[in-house]
Design a protein around this motif. Structure first.
Motif, short mmCIF file in Angstrom:
data_model
loop_
_atom_site.label_atom_id
_atom_site.label_comp_id
_atom_site.label_asym_id
_atom_site.label_seq_id
_atom_site.Cartn_x
_atom_site.Cartn_y
_atom_site.Cartn_z
N ARG A 92 0.83 -1.21 0.00
CA ARG A 92 0.00 0.00 0.00
C ARG A 92 0.86 1.26 0.00
N ILE A 96 1.27 4.16 -3.02
CA ILE A 96 1.13 5.60 -2.81
C ILE A 96 2.38 6.34 -3.26
N ASP A 189 2.37 8.87 3.99
CA ASP A 189 1.21 8.86 3.09
C ASP A 189 0.67 10.26 2.85
N LEU A 193 0.55 12.23 -0.60
CA LEU A 193 -0.74 12.70 -1.08
C LEU A 193 -0.68 14.19 -1.43
N TYR A 247 -8.24 6.97 -2.02
CA TYR A 247 -7.45 7.07 -0.79
C TYR A 247 -8.22 7.82 0.29
#
Length: 309
Positions: A92, A96, A189, A193, A247
């Motif tokens: 995961r 990302i 993350d 993002l 997400y």
């Protein structure tokens, strides 16, 4: 209630099978292109790592959940639970990171030569392999703490408080410690993002300016066609937008899971479905918009015609 769990199980089963098949087919396409001697771009290398990461997410999260729903409730090995959760978290995280790296790299690639990114246009491709390697290492280091709090249902450890995930459980600690761990695990993350959102906005702005410039130039039809860089950028923007949407939805469900010491089985299963949406959808987005895969398709068509003739 049993029928609803059966329906959810069938959804997860179908989603996992389609996702694994899509990612495997796309990875095979890149391998065949490499064997056929096609020169792949740096973005294709990033996409291959994205495919592997997505496959890890689907296999390590979807398959155990399917086994749990359809009768095999527990993974007997405590080590197996820890390994599955660790690989899922690493996959995961790399997924990302790959989307972030892909978006940033494409911004540098399509930026004008008179921009501040001009000096990186030549050097950036040289650091793609190193960046991917660091991405895998970083995710392994960040998530190494995660298996400590995962235990199998058949473990002989005497645990009084645990959160049930169907096939494995996590040990409950105090809320302050949970919040600190969540912040540690979420920081990479959130950073990726933010960079993905910035890169996506920058790519849209660059494409808009380019379109405005082209409208003032009257030439042949060849000059009005979309360039390969423009098509690749649109594909990456679409991929990044899809990732950001799923997400955010997945993050909302993860927060809901964290609020309950004993979340309902329905909430756990729905969170699995949402988390697997992007790994399932992304290979088909790439196959429908990726010029490298389309080249393979046309190569197969040419070979088929030559054999028939």
């Amino acid at each position: 209630m049993a029928s609803s769990f059966f329906i959810i199980g069938m959804i997860i089963l179908t989603q996992t099978m389609i996702g694994i098949l899509g990612n495997f087919s796309l990875l095979c396409s890149y391998i065949v292109l490499h064997i056929m001697g096609y020169r792949l771009r740096s973005t294709d290398l990033i996409l291959k790592h994205l495919i592997v990461a997505n496959s890890l997410v689907l296999v390590c999260k979807g398959v155990p959940q399917i086994m749990s729903i359809f009768g095999w409730k527990h993974i007997r090995s405590d080590f197996g639970c820890k390994l599955l959760f660790f690989l899922h978290r690493v996959g995961r995280g790399v997924s990302i990171g790959s989307i972030c790296l892909l978006s940033v790299f494409q911004v540098i690639t399509i930026s004008p030569w008179n921009s501040r990114w001009a000096t990186l246009k030549v050097t950036a491709p040289k650091y793609v392999v190193l960046s991917l390697f660091l991405c895998w290492i970083l995710q392994m280091l960040v998530n190494v703490i995660f298996p400590i709090y995962i235990t199998g249902k058949w473990s002989d450890r005497n645990i009084t408080k645990e959160r049930d995930f169907g096939y494995c459980s996590s040990i409950l600690t105090d809320k302050a410690k949970d919040a600190s761990y969540a912040a540690l695990l979420s920081f990479p993350d959130v950073l990726c993002l933010g960079l993905t959102l910035w890169a996506g906005g920058s790519m849209v702005l660059i494409l808009y300016r380019h379109k405005q410039q082209v409208q003032h130039i009257r030439r042949t039809d060849a000059s009005s066609r979309s360039s390969p860089e423009s098509r690749a950028t649109k594909t990456i923007v679409l991929l990044g937008s899809t990732f950001v949407y799923f997400y955010i939805v997945s993050f909302i469900f993860q927060v809901l899971l964290a609020l309950f010491d004993q979340p309902s089985r329905f909430l756990v299963d729905i969170s699995v479905i949402i988390a697997a949406c992007f790994p399932t959808v992304s290979p088909f987005l790439l196959m429908s918009h990726n010029s490298s895969v389309q080249r393979l398709y046309f190569a197969w068509i040419r070979n088929a015609k030559s054999l028939l003739l």
